[in-house]
Design a protein around this motif. Structure first.
Motif, PDB file in Angstrom:
ATOM      1  N   MET A  89       0.835  -1.204   0.000  1.00  0.00           N
ATOM      2  CA  MET A  89       0.000   0.000   0.000  1.00  0.00           C
ATOM      3  C   MET A  89       0.867   1.250   0.000  1.00  0.00           C
ATOM      4  N   ASP A  90       1.996   1.189   0.720  1.00  0.00           N
ATOM      5  CA  ASP A  90       2.907   2.334   0.762  1.00  0.00           C
ATOM      6  C   ASP A  90       3.536   2.558  -0.618  1.00  0.00           C
ATOM      7  N   THR A  91       3.912   1.453  -1.262  1.00  0.00           N
ATOM      8  CA  THR A  91       4.446   1.542  -2.624  1.00  0.00           C
ATOM      9  C   THR A  91       3.454   2.260  -3.533  1.00  0.00           C
ATOM     10  N   GLU A  92       2.189   1.819  -3.454  1.00  0.00           N
ATOM     11  CA  GLU A  92       1.145   2.362  -4.325  1.00  0.00           C
ATOM     12  C   GLU A  92       0.912   3.853  -4.036  1.00  0.00           C
ATOM     13  N   PHE A  93       0.905   4.202  -2.762  1.00  0.00           N
ATOM     14  CA  PHE A  93       0.695   5.592  -2.348  1.00  0.00           C
ATOM     15  C   PHE A  93       1.762   6.499  -2.978  1.00  0.00           C
ATOM     16  N   HIS A  94       3.036   6.117  -2.805  1.00  0.00           N
ATOM     17  CA  HIS A  94       4.114   6.977  -3.311  1.00  0.00           C
ATOM     18  C   HIS A  94       4.162   6.964  -4.837  1.00  0.00           C
ATOM     19  N   LYS A  95       3.803   5.828  -5.426  1.00  0.00           N
ATOM     20  CA  LYS A  95       3.799   5.733  -6.889  1.00  0.00           C
ATOM     21  C   LYS A  95       2.722   6.651  -7.491  1.00  0.00           C
ATOM     22  N   GLU A 104       0.941  10.200   8.728  1.00  0.00           N
ATOM     23  CA  GLU A 104       1.673  11.129   7.869  1.00  0.00           C
ATOM     24  C   GLU A 104       1.102  11.105   6.446  1.00  0.00           C
ATOM     25  N   HIS A 105       0.743   9.900   5.975  1.00  0.00           N
ATOM     26  CA  HIS A 105       0.113   9.793   4.654  1.00  0.00           C
ATOM     27  C   HIS A 105      -1.193  10.584   4.620  1.00  0.00           C
ATOM     28  N   ASP A 106      -1.960  10.468   5.710  1.00  0.00           N
ATOM     29  CA  ASP A 106      -3.244  11.183   5.760  1.00  0.00           C
ATOM     30  C   ASP A 106      -3.063  12.688   5.561  1.00  0.00           C
ATOM     31  N   ARG A 128       7.935  16.010   5.657  1.00  0.00           N
ATOM     32  CA  ARG A 128       7.847  15.538   7.037  1.00  0.00           C
ATOM     33  C   ARG A 128       7.764  14.008   7.083  1.00  0.00           C
ATOM     34  N   HIS A 129       6.971  13.428   6.209  1.00  0.00           N
ATOM     35  CA  HIS A 129       6.812  11.966   6.179  1.00  0.00           C
ATOM     36  C   HIS A 129       8.153  11.291   5.852  1.00  0.00           C
ATOM     37  N   ILE A 130       8.867  11.814   4.873  1.00  0.00           N
ATOM     38  CA  ILE A 130      10.123  11.175   4.465  1.00  0.00           C
ATOM     39  C   ILE A 130      11.194  11.380   5.534  1.00  0.00           C
TER      40      ILE A 130
HETATM   41 ZN    ZN Z   1       5.000   6.345   2.893  1.00  0.00          ZN
END
Ligand code: ZN
Length: 216
Positions: A134-140, A180-182, A202-204
């Motif tokens: 899910m994290d991969t998809e979010f950043h992609k 952080e994604h939110d 901030r997230h990174i």
């Molecule tokens: Zn992330």
């Protein structure tokens, strides 16, 4: 029409369901370190262990190679990718900090409404490698949403999440990242470029902080 058919003819045949099943099994073992980094992967013993022929094992290993989880070694077959060291982690996050906050700003300005609708924070992910997906998809999606293909492609080629999630298993990683994604999603929905940029930075930065302690 004929151009479309030509492309379809050249595409690699979709692997069988069995190869995908084998791929998922081996991938989960690599992500959970049941198969440790830099370890030889034997087609023979996987075939025996999973009770399948060598063909789906080889197909699955090709898929894993494309995703950076194994590499082909001369003479010895395949081996799992080595674990990221501290210098690689530092380089990876320096690059991410340069690129991803900017991509988030552009996504807030240019991303299609339908793509914004598919942004998911990763809340409720079923497992460690489920959250990694899910994290991969979010950043992609965000990298693509900015509309710069060079940025999207270079981030995709790094297989960032594979390496990160293999390095660290704390469940808080997912919980903190979801919040952080939110914040990023909220800023993109509001079409607020500056807020999206700073939320992504901030997230990174925080991801970097969470990982640094684990990698010498
Ligand atoms: Zn992330």
């Amino acid at each position: 029409m004929s151009a479309v058919n030509e492309v379809a003819d050249r595409q690699i045949v979709r692997p069988s369901g069995l190869a995908e099943e084998v791929y998922r099994r081996i991938r989960a073992d690599i992500m959970s370190l049941k198969l440790p980094p830099d370890t030889r992967v034997s087609v023979d013993s996987l075939a025996r262990e999973l009770g399948v022929s060598q063909t789906p094992i080889r197909e699955a290993l090709s898929m894993l190679e494309a995703n950076g989880l194994v590499s082909k070694k001369h003479f010895t077959g395949y081996a799992t990718a080595p674990r990221m060291d501290r210098a690689q982690l530092d380089e990876l996050f320096e690059f991410r900090l340069l690129v991803e906050p900017h991509a988030a700003r552009k996504a807030a300005e240019a991303m299609a409404e339908s793509d914004i609708g598919s942004l998911a924070s990763g809340e409720g992910a079923p497992s460690h490698d489920g959250f990694a997906d899910m994290d991969t998809e979010f950043h992609k999606l965000i990298a693509q949403g900015g509309g710069n293909h060079l940025i999207a492609d270079s981030l995709a080629r790094l297989h960032i999440h594979v390496h990160i999630f293999r390095s660290c298993f704390r469940s808080e990683i997912a919980e903190e990242a979801v919040h952080e994604h939110d914040a990023v999603i909220k800023a993109i929905r509001a079409r607020d470029g500056a807020a999206a940029e700073s939320a992504m930075r901030r997230h990174i930065e925080r991801s970097y902080g969470r990982l640094r302690d684990f990698i010498e």
